[in-house]
Design an enzyme around this catalytic site. Structure first.
Site, PDB file in Angstrom:
ATOM      1  CB  SER A  64      42.611  79.158  12.054  1.00 22.86           C
ATOM      2  OG  SER A  64      42.258  79.810  13.233  1.00 22.86           O
TER       3      SER A  64
HETATM    4  N1  SAH Z   1      41.892  78.227  17.051  1.00 20.69           N
HETATM    5  C1  SAH Z   1      41.456  78.075  17.453  1.00 20.69           C
HETATM    6  C2  SAH Z   1      40.087  79.520  17.117  1.00 20.69           C
HETATM    7  C3  SAH Z   1      39.095  79.671  17.472  1.00 20.69           C
HETATM    8  S1  SAH Z   1      38.490  81.339  16.768  1.00 20.69           S
HETATM    9  C4  SAH Z   1      40.901  76.578  16.704  1.00 20.69           C
HETATM   10  O1  SAH Z   1      40.938  76.872  15.487  1.00 20.69           O
HETATM   11  O2  SAH Z   1      39.592  76.363  17.151  1.00 20.69           O
HETATM   12  C5  SAH Z   1      39.220  82.415  18.209  1.00 20.69           C
HETATM   13  C6  SAH Z   1      38.554  82.321  19.416  1.00 20.69           C
HETATM   14  O3  SAH Z   1      39.474  83.054  20.713  1.00 20.69           O
HETATM   15  C7  SAH Z   1      37.300  81.793  19.747  1.00 20.69           C
HETATM   16  O4  SAH Z   1      36.386  80.255  20.424  1.00 20.69           O
HETATM   17  C8  SAH Z   1      36.999  83.159  20.989  1.00 20.69           C
HETATM   18  O5  SAH Z   1      35.867  82.542  21.165  1.00 20.69           O
HETATM   19  C9  SAH Z   1      38.161  83.275  21.455  1.00 20.69           C
HETATM   20  N2  SAH Z   1      38.116  84.949  22.321  1.00 20.69           N
HETATM   21  C10 SAH Z   1      38.063  85.748  22.167  1.00 20.69           C
HETATM   22  N3  SAH Z   1      38.173  86.794  22.834  1.00 20.69           N
HETATM   23  C11 SAH Z   1      38.840  85.465  23.802  1.00 20.69           C
HETATM   24  C12 SAH Z   1      39.467  86.788  25.056  1.00 20.69           C
HETATM   25  N4  SAH Z   1      39.403  87.312  25.670  1.00 20.69           N
HETATM   26  N5  SAH Z   1      40.044  85.118  25.979  1.00 20.69           N
HETATM   27  C13 SAH Z   1      39.574  83.563  25.513  1.00 20.69           C
HETATM   28  N6  SAH Z   1      39.263  84.262  24.499  1.00 20.69           N
HETATM   29  C14 SAH Z   1      38.633  84.502  23.747  1.00 20.69           C
END
Ligand code: SAH
Length: 229
Positions: A64
């Site tokens: 993000s």
């Molecule tokens: N806060 C993180 C955001 C990463 S993007 C950062 O800033 O680094 C969102 C993340 O959610 C991705 O890494 C994706 O793989 C994960 N994600 C999506 N669906 C998910 C689920 N059902 N369970 C666990 N992780 C999930």
């Protein structure tokens, strides 16, 4: 939305100062934790770490933008006090999980859940290079591979739950794992999403408000994500 494009901004502290100047960060605690955890340790090698923009991290996931990390930290600040329990669903790079761990401290608990095992592994490497490394070592910070829609019951209930991917609706398991007095920040929607602030009141009732409109990757199954949704 984007507050600056990062020309000449090559220092983590300057990024935090920008966020303060633009009014995104008003809390000293949030400024401090974002200064303590260097964002550059969490973005892919060579990427411009301090630009106010989300960035691809592989597997159809993104880290993000700094202003979104700051916004979520501020919304959760009261629920990230020393000794409290925090859950980061879709922990991705591990950046926010590390921030949570610093805020709740060694007597608290910060848990990341991420469904791409490769991202779990790289997030642990990132955290090991950061100021949160001792907390990972001592066990007050952990990151796990799993479906975050189920939460992480082992360390529940949580004072703070952050969801880093947009859910079509708020998963019941996450509501169940929120402590009375606890707060969850979660993007909800499909094409159009709102960042919802969900408070569980002391007697267990739930109140929900919309903070702002956002665009996150979906909270979905691993297969759907790897297929490109
Ligand atoms: N806060 C993180 C955001 C990463 S993007 C950062 O800033 O680094 C969102 C993340 O959610 C991705 O890494 C994706 O793989 C994960 N994600 C999506 N669906 C998910 C689920 N059902 N369970 C666990 N992780 C999930």
């Amino acid at each position: 939305m984007r507050f600056w494009i990062g020309n000449g901004i090559n220092k983590n502290k300057q990024m935090v100062e920008h966020l303060q100047r633009y009014g995104v960060i008003s809390s000293m605690k949030v400024a401090e934790v974002m200064e303590t955890i260097d964002r550059a340790l969490f973005v892919p090698d060579g990427a411009s770490a301090y630009v106010d923009s989300p960035m691809a991290i592989g597997y159809n996931a993104t880290i993000s933008a700094p202003h979104m990390h700051a916004t979520c930290l501020q919304l959760l600040e009261q629920n990230l006090q020393p000794g409290m329990h925090a859950l980061d669903v879709g922990s991705g790079t591990g950046y926010l999980t590390a921030c949570f761990a610093i805020m709740v401290g060694p007597q608290g608990r910060a848990v990341g859940v991420e469904h791409i095992p490769e991202l779990v592994a790289s997030s642990i490497k990132n955290i090991e290079k950061s100021a949160a490394a001792p907390l990972l070592k001592e066990g007050s910070l952990s990151v796990h591979a799993g479906d975050g829609r189920q939460g992480w019951p082992e360390c529940a209930p949580y004072d703070a739950i952050h969801v880093g991917a947009a859910a079509p609706e708020i998963p019941q398991a996450l509501l169940d794992q929120l402590k009375p007095g606890g707060r969850m920040v979660i993007p909800v929607g499909n094409m159009f999403q709102d960042l919802k602030v969900v408070d569980k009141n002391m007697e267990g009732s739930i109140s929900i408000r919309s903070e702002t409109s956002v665009r996150y990757v979906p909270l979905t199954s691993r297969d759907a994500q790897l297929r490109g949704y």
